[in-house]
Design an enzyme around this catalytic site. Structure first.
Site, short mmCIF file in Angstrom:
data_model
loop_
_atom_site.label_atom_id
_atom_site.label_comp_id
_atom_site.label_asym_id
_atom_site.label_seq_id
_atom_site.Cartn_x
_atom_site.Cartn_y
_atom_site.Cartn_z
CB VAL A 163 2.91 -16.13 -13.24
CG1 VAL A 163 4.41 -16.14 -13.03
CG2 VAL A 163 2.54 -16.70 -14.59
CG ASP A 164 6.06 -20.79 -9.31
OD1 ASP A 164 6.86 -20.77 -8.36
OD2 ASP A 164 5.93 -21.77 -10.08
CG ASN A 220 10.40 -20.51 -5.49
OD1 ASN A 220 11.02 -21.57 -5.42
ND2 ASN A 220 9.10 -20.43 -5.24
CB THR A 228 7.06 -6.88 -12.60
OG1 THR A 228 6.06 -7.76 -13.12
CG2 THR A 228 8.17 -6.65 -13.61
N GLY A 229 6.29 -8.81 -9.77
CA GLY A 229 5.24 -9.02 -8.77
C GLY A 229 5.85 -9.09 -7.38
CG ASP A 251 -4.40 -17.38 -16.81
OD1 ASP A 251 -5.28 -17.96 -16.16
OD2 ASP A 251 -3.19 -17.72 -16.77
CB ILE A 252 1.00 -16.81 -19.03
CG1 ILE A 252 2.05 -17.09 -20.13
CG2 ILE A 252 1.31 -17.58 -17.75
CD1 ILE A 252 3.44 -16.57 -19.79
CE1 TYR A 283 10.88 -13.81 -5.32
CE2 TYR A 283 12.10 -14.18 -7.35
CZ TYR A 283 11.61 -14.64 -6.13
OH TYR A 283 11.86 -15.94 -5.73
N1 APR Z 1 -0.56 -14.90 -16.30
C1 APR Z 1 0.31 -13.92 -16.67
N2 APR Z 1 0.94 -13.12 -15.78
C2 APR Z 1 0.65 -13.32 -14.46
C3 APR Z 1 -0.24 -14.32 -14.01
C4 APR Z 1 -0.86 -15.13 -15.00
N3 APR Z 1 -1.72 -16.11 -14.68
N4 APR Z 1 -0.30 -14.26 -12.64
C5 APR Z 1 0.51 -13.25 -12.28
N5 APR Z 1 1.08 -12.68 -13.36
C6 APR Z 1 2.03 -11.57 -13.43
C7 APR Z 1 2.05 -10.61 -12.26
O1 APR Z 1 0.99 -9.65 -12.37
C8 APR Z 1 3.42 -9.96 -12.49
O2 APR Z 1 3.31 -8.94 -13.45
O3 APR Z 1 3.33 -12.12 -13.44
C9 APR Z 1 4.26 -11.10 -13.08
C10 APR Z 1 5.28 -11.70 -12.11
O4 APR Z 1 4.75 -11.69 -10.79
P1 APR Z 1 4.97 -12.94 -9.79
O5 APR Z 1 4.18 -14.08 -10.25
O6 APR Z 1 4.75 -12.42 -8.41
O7 APR Z 1 6.51 -13.32 -9.99
P2 APR Z 1 7.83 -12.61 -9.47
O8 APR Z 1 7.64 -11.17 -9.18
O9 APR Z 1 8.89 -13.03 -10.45
O10 APR Z 1 8.09 -13.34 -8.06
C11 APR Z 1 8.43 -14.71 -8.08
O11 APR Z 1 6.67 -15.24 -6.58
O12 APR Z 1 4.98 -16.72 -6.95
C12 APR Z 1 6.21 -16.58 -6.37
O13 APR Z 1 7.16 -18.78 -6.52
C13 APR Z 1 7.25 -17.46 -7.02
O14 APR Z 1 8.81 -17.04 -5.28
C14 APR Z 1 8.49 -16.73 -6.62
C15 APR Z 1 8.09 -15.28 -6.74
#
Ligand code: APR
Length: 170
Positions: free
Chosen positions: A33-34, A24, A118-119, A10-11, A121
């Protein structure tokens, strides 16, 4: 010469100079992760982000880490995957490059990235990891340690398959 380290974690728990947030363009929080970073940092982070006026895709903004163990949070806005012909690779690389630039300007020596885009998006994980590791390789001599912080063992395995020389952290 800096190390590139792959961890499954968990970052929000990493005690590094800077963690990178996959934000975003509003910079006002979200899921993934946001959401985790905003929850861990506390309300002061959102209040600070409100003063920044948002962030275009591919760019980065730096804030204090507040209640996080990391001193700084670098918020970057990754591209939404649309099939790969809307300059997604270039915009994703810009996220890493611009985050590294802000980190070096701030004097950071350790930095951790999630797998940006990669989540929610939808960026294909392997394609994203190739871009991420390529830019990390360009910048690793300017840091003591760069961490690819994966959120699953399968993601970490993918990174390690692409970067056998990377260290595997716990
Ligand atoms: N620690 C590390 N990595 C994490 C954590 C965490 N606590 N939570 C999620 N991740 C990973 C996900 O598994 C994925 O591999 O972070 C990566 C990015 O996924 P997202 O958080 O969905 O981000 P992204 O795909 O860039 O989409 C961004 O999602 O949460 C919203 O506000 C954000 O609108 C924006 C969009």
């Amino acid at each position: 010469m800096g190390r590139i380290c792959i961890v499954t974690a968990d970052i929000t728990r990493l005690k590094v100079d800077a963690i990178v947030n996959a934000a975003n363009s509003t910079l006002l929080g979200g899921g993934g992760v946001d959401g985790a970073i905003h929850r861990a940092a506390g309300a002061e982070l959102l209040a600070y982000c409100r003063t920044l006026g948002g962030c275009p895709t591919g760019e980065s903004r730096i804030t204090p880490g507040f209640n996080l163990p990391a001193q700084w949070v670098i918020h970057t806005v990754g591209p939404v995957w649309q099939g790969g012909d809307q300059d997604e690779p270039g915009l994703l690389r810009d996220c890493y490059v611009n985050s590294f630039k802000l980190a070096t300007e701030q004097g950071c020596r350790t930095i951790a990235f999630p797998a940006i885009s990669t989540g929610v998006y939808g960026y294909p994980k392997r394609k994203a990891a190739i871009e991420a590791l390529s830019v990390m390789g360009d910048w690793h001599d300017r840091f003591d340690e760069i961490t690819a912080c994966c959120f699953s063992q399968s993601d970490a395995d993918l990174y390690h398959a692409l970067c056998p020389k990377c260290l595997v952290g716990d």
